[in-house]
Design an enzyme around this catalytic site. Structure first.
Site, PDB file in Angstrom:
ATOM      1  N   ARG A   1      17.312  73.478   8.994  1.00 28.07           N
ATOM      2  CA  ARG A   1      18.353  74.530  10.152  1.00 28.07           C
ATOM      3  C   ARG A   1      17.764  75.544  10.330  1.00 28.07           C
ATOM      4  O   ARG A   1      18.253  76.684  10.667  1.00 28.07           O
ATOM      5  CB  ARG A   1      19.663  74.331   9.422  1.00 28.07           C
ATOM      6  CG  ARG A   1      20.690  73.398   9.138  1.00 28.07           C
ATOM      7  CD  ARG A   1      21.960  73.949   8.644  1.00 28.07           C
ATOM      8  NE  ARG A   1      22.640  72.647   8.077  1.00 28.07           N
ATOM      9  CZ  ARG A   1      23.680  72.781   7.229  1.00 28.07           C
ATOM     10  NH1 ARG A   1      23.966  74.132   6.644  1.00 28.07           N
ATOM     11  NH2 ARG A   1      24.459  71.641   6.956  1.00 28.07           N
TER      12      ARG A   1
ATOM     13  N   ARG B   1      22.644  78.082  23.366  1.00 27.72           N
ATOM     14  CA  ARG B   1      24.085  77.073  23.053  1.00 27.72           C
ATOM     15  C   ARG B   1      24.957  77.435  24.154  1.00 27.72           C
ATOM     16  O   ARG B   1      25.806  76.312  24.299  1.00 27.72           O
ATOM     17  CB  ARG B   1      24.373  77.263  21.509  1.00 27.72           C
ATOM     18  CG  ARG B   1      25.742  76.872  21.047  1.00 27.72           C
ATOM     19  CD  ARG B   1      25.786  75.526  21.165  1.00 27.72           C
ATOM     20  NE  ARG B   1      27.031  74.985  20.536  1.00 27.72           N
ATOM     21  CZ  ARG B   1      28.109  75.016  21.223  1.00 27.72           C
ATOM     22  NH1 ARG B   1      28.241  75.259  22.459  1.00 27.72           N
ATOM     23  NH2 ARG B   1      29.354  74.656  20.654  1.00 27.72           N
TER      24      ARG B   1
ATOM     25  N   TYR C   1      30.688  59.182   7.080  1.00 25.74           N
ATOM     26  CA  TYR C   1      31.424  59.852   8.161  1.00 25.74           C
ATOM     27  C   TYR C   1      32.292  58.725   9.145  1.00 25.74           C
ATOM     28  O   TYR C   1      33.303  59.161   9.532  1.00 25.74           O
ATOM     29  CB  TYR C   1      30.405  60.487   9.131  1.00 25.74           C
ATOM     30  CG  TYR C   1      30.138  61.927   8.599  1.00 25.74           C
ATOM     31  CD1 TYR C   1      30.754  63.003   8.972  1.00 25.74           C
ATOM     32  CD2 TYR C   1      28.882  62.215   8.058  1.00 25.74           C
ATOM     33  CE1 TYR C   1      30.486  64.197   8.623  1.00 25.74           C
ATOM     34  CE2 TYR C   1      28.423  63.491   7.738  1.00 25.74           C
ATOM     35  CZ  TYR C   1      29.142  64.515   7.890  1.00 25.74           C
ATOM     36  OH  TYR C   1      29.018  65.781   7.800  1.00 25.74           O
TER      37      TYR C   1
END
Length: 347
Positions: A21, A34, A147
């Site tokens: 990350r 972003r 998920y």
């Protein structure tokens, strides 16, 4: 590339370092990019902007490898599950795969629908310094399956475990389908320019030892074996999080089935000394500084010293965090960490 040399157990002038990350909210540059994208998925699918955020930590921190900016869930999204990211909650699928009908309707051969991923890899590789590696990645079959079954992240994995124990054959069907897609997906990433690939099993720690080997680790190894047949010189890295109590079982599975990958990622909950004792003769170990140590410079240095003391300076190690960068970690400490590791591990 020093990162690739280290992964292949070749001599290096220092222990290479990158951070999971490493492109994220702790960088103001990332936040700016972003905002331009509009949404997280738009950012992943915008080749120019995804290239920009992939390169940011290399330019700012001077780490030895870039990792593709994307998300593990873009593959099940391509298989037909509508995905959204909910503020404060994270990713959520609007459909689930809890029965044979929903699993059978999943699309196959979807690697061509993920061309934006490969375009980003090619774009990054064309701009990345030649001595810096580019890492591609995917989620492991077990983590993706949770998920897809739960519909979102979970603390108890109730639906996934119910399926595992009441209909293991059906769960294997889903895992096998995912494994086939992931092999094609990672192969396409390598052909696009990825120098190494990492498989993230974020929810590995949710299962008992026996269940994890059967439903988790065995499928990671299957992906690795297939990739090594076609791309023998490309390092494959496995990162099963939360398996500190399973290292002996993993070692047994590796010995029985053969080691078909180069790097084993160690999370911060595992003692590096124990990981080295159990797996260090088989794999290059990657990790495993506790991310929160970066809040304090002295604590960070103490953690670095401990890992360097255990792993030494003679190879067999890639420095990393034991999980991802936290959103509010001081960027100046991340920059200092990279230089600190280089100085302390010079050969």
């Amino acid at each position: 590339m020093i990162f690739i040399d280290a992964a292949l157990k070749k001599p290096t002038p220092y222990t290479p370092i990158w951070l999971m990350r490493q492109a994220g909210r702790y960088l103001s540059e990332y936040q700016t990019t972003r905002a331009k994208a509009g949404s997280f998925l738009d950012l992943c699918q915008n080749v120019a902007l995804a290239t920009e955020v992939t390169l940011q930590p290399v330019e700012i921190l001077d780490v030895d490898a870039a990792i593709l900016f994307s998300d593990i869930l873009v593959l099940p999204m391509a298989m037909g599950l509508e995905l959204e990211f909910v503020a404060g909650e994270g990713p959520r699928f609007l459909q689930t795969t809890r029965d044979g009908s929903s699993i059978n309707t999943l699309k196959s051969g979807v690697q061509d629908d993920l061309s934006y991923v490969y375009d980003t890899i090619s774009s990054v590789r064309s701009k990345l310094a030649r001595d810096k590696a580019l890492i591609g990645f995917c989620g492991a079959p077990w983590t993706l399956a949770t998920y897809m079954i739960e519909g979102q992240g979970s603390k108890s994995y109730t639906q996934s475990k119910r399926l595992l124990y009441t209909n293991p054959t059906l769960l294997h069907t889903l895992l096998q389908k995912l494994t086939k897609e992931l092999i094609a997906y990672l192969s396409a990433q390598i052909r696009a320019g990825a120098n190494a690939v990492q498989i993230f099993d974020s929810w590995a720690g949710a299962l008992s030892p026996r269940a994890y080997i059967e439903f988790g680790f065995s499928y990671m190894c299957e992906i690795a074996r297939s990739l090594k047949k076609d791309f023998p010189s490309v390092p494959v890295m496995l990162f099963p999080k939360g398996v500190g109590g399973l290292l002996e079982e993993i070692r047994y599975e590796v010995d029985m089935c053969g080691a078909e990958f180069e790097v084993f990622g160690v999370d911060w909950g595992v003692g590096m000394g124990r990981a080295k004792q159990v797996l260090g003769d088989k794999f290059v170990l990657q990790g495993n500084l506790e991310p929160a140590l970066l809040y304090d410079r002295a604590a960070m240095e103490s953690g670095v010293d401990e890992i360097v003391r255990i792993m030494g300076k003679q190879g067999g190690h890639i420095f990393n965090l034991g999980h991802g960068m936290l959103p509010d970690l001081p960027r100046e400490n991340a920059i200092a960490l990279v230089q600190m590791v280089r100085e302390k591990t010079k050969r």
